[in-house]
Design a protein around this motif. Structure first.
Motif, PDB file in Angstrom:
ATOM      1  N   GLU A 164      -2.042  -5.800  -4.834  1.00 31.08           N
ATOM      2  CA  GLU A 164      -2.440  -5.639  -3.433  1.00 31.08           C
ATOM      3  C   GLU A 164      -3.679  -6.469  -3.114  1.00 31.08           C
ATOM      4  OE1 GLU A 164      -1.102  -4.073  -0.564  1.00 31.08           O
ATOM      5  OE2 GLU A 164       0.459  -4.451  -2.021  1.00 31.08           O
TER       6      GLU A 164
ATOM      7  N   THR B   5      -0.687   1.538 -12.381  1.00 32.00           N
ATOM      8  CA  THR B   5      -1.360   1.723 -11.093  1.00 32.00           C
ATOM      9  C   THR B   5      -2.394   0.626 -10.874  1.00 32.00           C
ATOM     10  OG1 THR B   5      -1.023   4.103 -11.279  1.00 32.00           O
ATOM     11  CG2 THR B   5      -2.647   3.367  -9.676  1.00 32.00           C
TER      12      THR B   5
ATOM     13  N   VAL C 252       2.213   1.616  -3.527  1.00 33.90           N
ATOM     14  CA  VAL C 252       1.199   2.124  -4.451  1.00 33.90           C
ATOM     15  C   VAL C 252       1.010   3.623  -4.243  1.00 33.90           C
ATOM     16  CG1 VAL C 252      -1.266   2.071  -5.043  1.00 33.90           C
ATOM     17  CG2 VAL C 252      -0.007  -0.069  -4.767  1.00 33.90           C
TER      18      VAL C 252
ATOM     19  N   PHE D  36      -2.559  -2.031  -7.824  1.00 35.09           N
ATOM     20  CA  PHE D  36      -3.765  -2.243  -7.012  1.00 35.09           C
ATOM     21  C   PHE D  36      -4.171  -3.709  -7.017  1.00 35.09           C
ATOM     22  CE2 PHE D  36      -4.408   2.323  -7.083  1.00 35.09           C
ATOM     23  CZ  PHE D  36      -5.065   2.558  -5.873  1.00 35.09           C
TER      24      PHE D  36
ATOM     25  N   VAL E 156       0.844  -1.199   0.000  1.00 35.57           N
ATOM     26  CA  VAL E 156       0.000   0.000   0.000  1.00 35.57           C
ATOM     27  C   VAL E 156       0.877   1.246   0.000  1.00 35.57           C
ATOM     28  CG1 VAL E 156      -1.654   1.343   1.368  1.00 35.57           C
ATOM     29  CG2 VAL E 156      -2.007  -1.107   1.049  1.00 35.57           C
TER      30      VAL E 156
END
Length: 147
Positions: free
Chosen positions: A70, A63, A39, A67, A36
């Motif tokens: 994650e 991006t 990112v 995400f 996180v």
């Protein structure tokens, strides 16, 4: 009742595995938090690079890939916690995680650079995983069979 040495050994080994899975859960939380942060840092850098506050398509795809990575890490954490609670591996959750991972690959795929056979193979994997997930989802829950 006499306890067999093998039973004691198996119990000891299961105890070690249970604690190892707990350590994996802790490490996975660390990986998720660091992801996180990564990112957020990447997004901050992309937004501050000229032209400021504008994301290009390649920036957005990168991006989205971060995400999705994650979300996959979170799914793996869920797999670990379910295993800790129920001491079984749920195929449905594992397949859902695999589908998410393959979806990430499809989302970030550069079709201009990818070999056509690679794209075909990726499609076959998506289809196979989807059919497998659909079949597992359609099966009755074995805990409720016969009730």
């Amino acid at each position: 009742m006499k306890i067999d040495n093998n039973d004691r050994l198996i119990g000891y080994l299961q105890h070690i595995i249970h604690w190892s899975v707990r350590v994996l859960a802790i490490l996975m939380v660390f990986v998720i938090v660091m992801g996180v942060v990564d990112v957020a840092w990447t997004l901050y850098q992309k937004l501050n690079a000229p032209p400021r506050f504008i994301l290009t398509i390649s920036d957005m795809l990168a991006t989205f890939g971060a995400f999705m990575a994650e979300l996959i890490a979170i799914e793996i954490f869920i797999n670990i916690t379910v295993y800790l609670r129920e001491d079984v591996i749920h195929v449905k959750i594992v397949l859902a995680t695999a589908l998410m991972a393959i979806a990430r690959k499809v989302i970030i795929l550069d079709t201009e650079q990818a070999d056509p056979m690679y794209i075909l193979a990726l499609g076959a994997v998506v289809l196979a995983m989807s059919v497998g997930y659909w079949l597992i989802h359609r099966l009755p829950d074995s805990r409720h069979v016969g009730e």
